[in-house]
Design an enzyme around this catalytic site. Structure first.
Site, mmCIF file in Angstrom:
data_model
loop_
_atom_site.group_PDB
_atom_site.id
_atom_site.type_symbol
_atom_site.label_atom_id
_atom_site.label_comp_id
_atom_site.label_asym_id
_atom_site.label_seq_id
_atom_site.Cartn_x
_atom_site.Cartn_y
_atom_site.Cartn_z
ATOM 1 N N GLN B 212 6.565 -20.356 25.012
ATOM 2 C CA GLN B 212 5.276 -20.629 24.517
ATOM 3 C C GLN B 212 4.335 -21.441 25.729
ATOM 4 O OE1 GLN B 212 7.898 -21.503 22.563
ATOM 5 N NE2 GLN B 212 7.492 -21.481 20.503
ATOM 6 N N ASP B 253 5.884 -32.247 16.414
ATOM 7 C CA ASP B 253 5.923 -31.829 14.712
ATOM 8 C C ASP B 253 5.990 -32.813 13.863
ATOM 9 O OD1 ASP B 253 6.891 -29.471 16.873
ATOM 10 O OD2 ASP B 253 6.406 -28.504 15.141
#
Lengths: 371, 371
Positions: B212, B253
């Site tokens: 990513q 997260d």
């Protein structure tokens, strides 16, 4: 070590024809196992250039065999009078320039040249060259086996303390038998532990960008019946933090007088994670890989910046050939640093062929005084 | 943010037809820029499942729009009497199960359901759903912009101390605007620094296994005129050790009550390298990403083990399609851990929409008391 159940070294002369040097084509691994036959010094030079053979000690051995093949060529081609010395020095120049940064290559070629020069006849020179090339290989195998024995004893001690006896070793890149002649440096302790009946599992960091961990280390462990798991380089910290690693062993391309360890990029982060989790971090270092002229690894060791293509493209196997796949957009800006330096303070011990030493100047000087 | 010089958010309703939801197809990035038109709640569910949209806040927003589209479908399809409540609860179940682990998804769907229930007429419900979906997006944009402003001030201070004024930020994975609606979390400070005329260069760790960093972060920085360099995850330690990094910013997260930061695998190793080199390490964390029920991140946060195919194969672009290339032998043993936890002691500060706080229970409790 074993490949498909059969014993191999990474380089050897053909049993039936001593004029041919054989080597495992490491470019094809792990997708294909192919042995190349090197019949001239030029064949060896190409093999070094194209990374058919890789790993400093193996490149050194290949360079030595290349001098031997050059002498055989002289015998075949030049019947009349010609300047053998000039011929040889030209060939040696070509050989050492195949990978100019490989210290072992020049060292091996110089060593063999010294022996060859002492011989008067061409046949004498040929015999001396072959003998010396074989000695370089034998010495390397012995050094690796000794490293393996010292490292195995550490594994044995850890195993004795564990309930299930299984020792989890984490390694980075490939410092296995494929990088040398046999046994490996970082992996020699693992192979010798297995020989001694100990249970070992190896966490193999894949080692971007060239994936030598996923491609070479995993393959040679699989072939030799050692339990292992490939993980991303990113996951090395996670497994250490979660009690899944007992020790880290890596190789080293260059180790300073003060015990700083220069190795494949990423080794430093891995060492930090080991340190944070009180996991011993060992570097397996043959004495030939020390550079006693350097005191501060981070400041003094020049770090190679390699082609950005190694990051831009990922090598993959399509079932027939190894190809390059684009993994980001073509205009992306990339930097590719090849190595890093782990400061001595993060190194628990250096495993050498003469024993395990502390990473400091006193221990390293003592090692070489007694060596 | 900008794509080909034009302003975009990651999700929006069509200007000419409010019944259509548009989103950037993130699966095609960075090789192709494609906008998908989502015309039914099922379209959105598929987009979430297939990771056309990704990133917790963006998934939440998509879920909200999906409820809105479900109501529009009800209006189109069901002319007679039918049980709207039952229909809605079935749809919402389908939506939230599209990615069961995404906390934001359930949160957004519950929120919109609450508003919808209060309306008596179908049209009233439709209008309320659209309004709430848009509010979820607006709130996220505002939170990210605030994070950006607080982070920008840190960049500004560092810049003032540097000769050339250039601040080198290192980041891991993608916590840019593509993971949210606009600005990003980790990258918002970078974008707002540019807005303020500051000079920034970003080191982008490629972030194996899904890359990513190389695919999304590099692309969005390139599109928005920010200087950057992709490096391997392994090289993050090297650039920090060699004075080439001024600060690290990552996303998160889940952040615990005590300030432990759970984020994409590899963040922990990167934080260790920052700590070793006295480089400040910041996590950009919207208040919605705190989990105040957890005290010990390493022990209590369950870490997802993902498909080994992500490591076995590398996605590449062949000029037409994105394909999967085999990077090691097919029988190789692999483990794929998706996240890790960076203990609070390695975190310099947490950048929230309400300001930058220390990673400890007192500061975090205070943040929520005042929030």
């Amino acid at each position: 070590m074993l490949v498909n159940g059969k014993k191999y070294m990474t380089i050897w002369t053909d049993k039936h024809n001593k004029d041919v040097v054989c080597a495992i084509n490491q470019n094809k691994l792990p997708f294909g196992f192919e042995i190349v036959k090197l019949k001239s010094s030029g064949d060896v030079i190409d093999a070094i250039k194209n990374m058919v053979v890789r790993g400093a000690p193996l490149i050194g051995a290949a360079g030595a065999y290349s001098v031997y093949l050059a002498l055989l060529e002289a015998k075949r081609k030049y019947k009349g009078a010609f300047d053998l010395n000039e011929y040889l020095s030209e060939k040696c120049e070509l050989i050492t320039s195949a990978r100019p940064t490989a210290v072992n290559l020049r060292w091996a070629v110089d060593l063999i040249l010294e022996k060859v020069t002492k011989q008067k006849t061409l046949q004498g020179k040929i015999d001396a060259a072959l003998k010396m090339a074989e000695k370089i290989c034998d010495d390397d195998v012995r050094a690796c086996r000794n490293i393996g024995m010292y490292g195995r004893d550490v594994i044995k001690k850890i195993s004795a303390k564990k309930k299930d006896g299984v020792v989890n070793v984490l390694t980075h890149c490939n410092a296995g038998w494929l990088a040398v002649i046999d046994y490996g440096t970082a992996l020699a302790p693992v192979y010798l532990a297995k020989e001694a009946g100990l249970k070992v599992h190896v966490w193999v960091e894949e080692t971007r960008p060239r994936n030598q961990g996923a491609r070479l280390t995993a393959w040679e462990l699989e072939q030799n019946g050692i339990d292992y798991s490939i993980i991303t380089d990113n996951a090395g910290g996670y497994v250490m933090q979660n009690g899944m690693v007992d020790m880290v062993i890596t190789g080293s391309d260059r180790t300073t007088l003060t015990g700083d360890v220069c190795n494949k990029i990423g080794t430093y982060k891995t060492a930090l994670a080991a340190y944070d989790n009180k996991i011993p971090f060992y570097a397996s270092v043959p004495m030939s890989s020390f550079d006693l002229s350097i005191r501060d690894g981070v400041k003094e060791i020049p770090i190679e910046e390699r082609s950005t293509d190694e990051i831009m493209y990922s090598e993959y196997y399509d079932g027939r050939d190894i190809k390059k796949g684009l993994i980001t957009f073509k205009t992306a800006k990339i930097r590719n640093f090849g190595f890093d330096v782990t400061p001595a303070k993060y190194v628990t011990g250096i495993i050498t062929e003469k024993g395990i030493i502390k990473p400091n100047e006193r221990s390293i000087r003592k090692l070489f005084r007694n060596g």
